[in-house]
Design a protein around this motif. Structure first.
Motif, short mmCIF file in Angstrom:
data_model
loop_
_atom_site.label_atom_id
_atom_site.label_comp_id
_atom_site.label_asym_id
_atom_site.label_seq_id
_atom_site.Cartn_x
_atom_site.Cartn_y
_atom_site.Cartn_z
N GLY A 86 5.28 5.23 -14.99
CA GLY A 86 6.36 6.20 -15.11
C GLY A 86 6.02 7.50 -14.43
N ARG A 87 4.81 7.99 -14.63
CA ARG A 87 4.41 9.26 -14.01
C ARG A 87 4.33 9.12 -12.49
N ILE A 88 3.89 7.96 -12.00
CA ILE A 88 3.85 7.73 -10.56
C ILE A 88 5.25 7.78 -9.98
N MET A 89 6.21 7.11 -10.64
CA MET A 89 7.57 7.06 -10.10
C MET A 89 8.27 8.41 -10.20
N VAL A 90 8.01 9.17 -11.25
CA VAL A 90 8.59 10.52 -11.34
C VAL A 90 8.04 11.39 -10.22
N ALA A 91 6.72 11.27 -9.96
CA ALA A 91 6.11 12.07 -8.89
C ALA A 91 6.68 11.70 -7.53
N THR A 92 6.80 10.40 -7.23
CA THR A 92 7.34 10.00 -5.93
C THR A 92 8.80 10.42 -5.80
N SER A 121 0.83 -1.21 0.00
CA SER A 121 0.00 0.00 0.00
C SER A 121 0.87 1.26 0.00
N GLN A 122 2.14 1.11 0.40
CA GLN A 122 3.08 2.23 0.40
C GLN A 122 3.73 2.36 -0.97
N LEU A 123 4.25 3.54 -1.26
CA LEU A 123 4.83 3.80 -2.57
C LEU A 123 6.35 3.67 -2.54
N PRO A 124 6.94 3.08 -3.57
CA PRO A 124 8.40 3.05 -3.66
C PRO A 124 8.95 4.44 -3.96
N ARG A 125 10.18 4.68 -3.57
CA ARG A 125 10.80 5.98 -3.81
C ARG A 125 11.55 6.05 -5.13
N ARG A 126 11.80 4.88 -5.74
CA ARG A 126 12.48 4.86 -7.03
C ARG A 126 12.24 3.51 -7.70
N SER A 127 12.62 3.41 -8.96
CA SER A 127 12.37 2.19 -9.72
C SER A 127 13.44 1.14 -9.45
N PRO A 128 13.16 -0.14 -9.77
CA PRO A 128 14.04 -1.25 -9.35
C PRO A 128 15.48 -1.16 -9.83
N PHE A 129 15.68 -0.70 -11.08
CA PHE A 129 17.04 -0.74 -11.61
C PHE A 129 17.96 0.27 -10.93
N SER A 164 18.19 5.56 -16.29
CA SER A 164 16.87 6.00 -16.72
C SER A 164 15.78 5.23 -15.99
N MET A 165 14.59 5.82 -15.95
CA MET A 165 13.48 5.23 -15.21
C MET A 165 13.10 3.88 -15.78
N SER A 166 13.09 2.84 -14.95
CA SER A 166 12.81 1.48 -15.43
C SER A 166 11.39 1.08 -15.05
#
Length: 279
Positions: A136-142, A59-67, A127-129
């Motif tokens: 992508g927009r969710i991860m850029v926002a977080t 339910s919590q959001l990650p702060r960045r993408s896996p790579f 780059s965002m993975s």
């Protein structure tokens, strides 16, 4: 990744990577469960015993993408000064996992930023993975709200990504210019060939050698790399506009957009961002 996992710091990276993967899989259309990602039951059970928190806190959001976690692991075990070895490791990693096809969690570009000088510390970014425009927009926002250095986040926040034109906000322009003594160079991970900054990075950071191609703001490897540089080095950036405007309004607008995106994909967010843990 598990072979490299020996210290508390590397275990935290593993925990964070698992949470980011499981979260992005959960919000994918169609969604994927941990059992579908790791069909080997014994392996999955062993991983969940070692890293129980990620699945429990989706339910919590990650702060960045896996790579980004993979990159930090490679830099940690290789040493930031060994740039060529890091490039080789990432190339081998991507080729082993992806072959000649694109994969949802694999980055295509890495970037190195440093204060010019043979012995200065190198700061790496990828780059965002993610897969699909919503993720992508969710991860850029977080990343803007929680992860990136305030000046880098401010530059990205300057552009409204709700439309394809991605216009500059009328009330806020936090774009910056870097000092001349900063090296910021991007490379294709698969062939290690240099990549000039795109038009988006030219707009964000004042690069004069940017090419015409434009990517959604915040997705390029330069953003993460420069964020790490500004976080740890005494670098004075110059704002491209004397009065940037109302940053807090931009932050709140992005936070509202994030909530709308999560609501659109029916994800119940508890308002928290995931903090990696080790046991």
């Amino acid at each position: 990744m598990l072979e490299w996992c020996r210290t508390r710091e590397t275990k935290l990276l593993m925990d964070e990577m698992f949470h980011s993967i499981f979260f992005l899989a959960k919000i994918n259309i169609p969604p994927f469960s941990p059992e579908e990602i790791i069909p080997d039951k014994e392996m999955l059970q062993a991983l969940l015993e070692s890293y129980p928190k990620p699945v429990k806190h989706l339910s919590q959001l990650p702060r960045r993408s896996p790579f980004s976690c993979v990159l930090d692991m490679v830099v940690l075990v290789t040493g930031q000064q060994n740039e060529d070895q890091i490039k080789n490791q990432l190339q081998q990693f991507v080729q082993q996992l992806g072959g000649d096809t694109s994969k949802a969690f694999l980055s295509t570009t890495m970037c190195v930023s440093q204060i010019k000088g043979k012995d200065s510390v190198r700061h790496y970014g990828v780059s965002m993975s993610t897969s699909g425009p919503v993720a992508g927009r969710i991860m850029v926002a977080t990343s803007c709200l929680q992860t990136w250095h305030k000046d880098v986040a401010g530059a990205v926040l300057s552009y409204d990504q709700r439309s394809k034109e991605m216009p500059l906000r009328s009330y806020f322009n936090g774009t910056i210019r870097l000092p001349q003594n900063i090296r910021c160079e991007a490379y294709n991970i698969r062939d290690k060939k240099p990549k000039p900054p795109c038009k988006s990075c030219g707009n964000l950071f004042g690069f004069t050698n940017s090419e015409g191609k434009q990517w959604p703001y915040g997705n390029c490897a330069e953003v993460e790399s420069l964020s790490k540089l500004l976080t740890t080095e005494a670098v004075q950036v110059q704002f491209q506009k004397d009065n940037p405007g109302d940053r807090e309004k931009a932050v709140e607008e992005v936070r509202t957009e994030l909530k709308n995106l999560l609501s659109m994909i029916h994800h119940k967010w508890d308002g928290k961002f995931y903090v990696p843990q080790s046991i």
